[in-house]
Enzyme design. Structure first.
Site, PDB file in Angstrom:
ATOM      1  CG  LEU A  80      -1.961   1.121   1.216  1.00  0.00           C
ATOM      2  CD1 LEU A  80      -3.272   0.584   1.754  1.00  0.00           C
ATOM      3  CD2 LEU A  80      -1.538   2.328   1.979  1.00  0.00           C
ATOM      4  CB  ALA A  81       2.574   3.057  -2.189  1.00  0.00           C
ATOM      5  CB  VAL A  82      -0.402   7.379   0.194  1.00  0.00           C
ATOM      6  CG1 VAL A  82      -0.950   8.779  -0.043  1.00  0.00           C
ATOM      7  CG2 VAL A  82      -1.540   6.398   0.454  1.00  0.00           C
ATOM      8  CD  GLU A 114       3.877 -11.059   6.029  1.00  0.00           C
ATOM      9  OE1 GLU A 114       4.432 -10.604   5.025  1.00  0.00           O
ATOM     10  OE2 GLU A 114       3.797 -12.269   6.264  1.00  0.00           O
ATOM     11  CG  ASN A 119       5.390   1.771   8.183  1.00  0.00           C
ATOM     12  OD1 ASN A 119       4.949   2.882   8.448  1.00  0.00           O
ATOM     13  ND2 ASN A 119       5.329   1.248   6.970  1.00  0.00           N
ATOM     14  CE1 TYR A 126      -2.330  -1.011   6.261  1.00  0.00           C
ATOM     15  CE2 TYR A 126      -0.328  -1.487   7.462  1.00  0.00           C
ATOM     16  CZ  TYR A 126      -0.972  -1.233   6.274  1.00  0.00           C
ATOM     17  OH  TYR A 126      -0.264  -1.192   5.106  1.00  0.00           O
TER      18      TYR A 126
END
Length: 180
Positions: A80-82, A114, A119, A126
């Site tokens: 998942l990247a923004v 995971e 992070n 999450y």
């Protein structure tokens, strides 16, 4: 050449091989800009694999990307990247909600992921969405020379009653991540 299964969300028509090559480069470039301090970036070859494989579902727009692997009743969030300038605006949260609605529509029961214990931003995201910790992988992530970070394994139970509250946002989410 065998037919490529359509699993790239945000395209109007099924891409041909040449389009997939271009799209895979775009996705790899985007992923690299979001993970500048990490060795865990996906290459063009990896992105092409995700695009061609029917078990992977890709959510992408110009500011965010998510790749999920889907099996019979479970799914795993691969990445998942923004975009860095767009973070802390609820984009990751909306993307996760969109993914959960998509998974519910195809009868997936659990979503796993995971995340490195270091992070903190992702862990907060999450937790906010409702993932719970279910395990730990010691030394899972490489963090430079001989450094390893543990990974927290998290899960989200996709149950109609739980995801019901997300459905009110479905139209808004579909505008962000329309299906092809």
């Amino acid at each position: 050449m065998k037919d490529i299964n359509y699993n790239f969300i945000n395209t109007k028509n099924k891409p041909n091989q040449a389009d997939y090559l271009e799209i895979s480069q775009t996705l790899a470039n985007f992923h690299a800009t979001c993970f500048t301090n990490s060795k865990n970036r996906y290459s063009k070859k990896s992105m092409l694999f995700f695009l061609e494989n029917p078990f992977y579902h890709i959510f992408y727009n110009q500011i965010s990307l998510a790749i999920i692997q889907v099996t019979s009743e479970e799914a795993e969030l691969i990445t998942l990247a923004v975009e860095s300038k767009q973070r802390k605006k609820g984009i990751g949260c909306n993307l996760l909600k969109s993914i959960i609605l998509h998974l519910e529509s195809i009868d997936i029961k659990n979503l796993f992921l995971e995340v490195a214990v270091t992070n903190k931003i992702a862990l907060k995201l999450y937790d906010k969405v409702g993932f719970i910790t279910c395990g730990l992988r010691k030394g899972y992530y490489g963090q430079g020379t001989n450094k390893k970070a543990d990974a927290i394994i998290m899960t989200y139970a996709i149950v109609t009653g739980i995801t019901k509250s997300l459905k009110s946002d479905k139209k808004k989410l579909q505008n962000l991540y329309p299906s092809g």
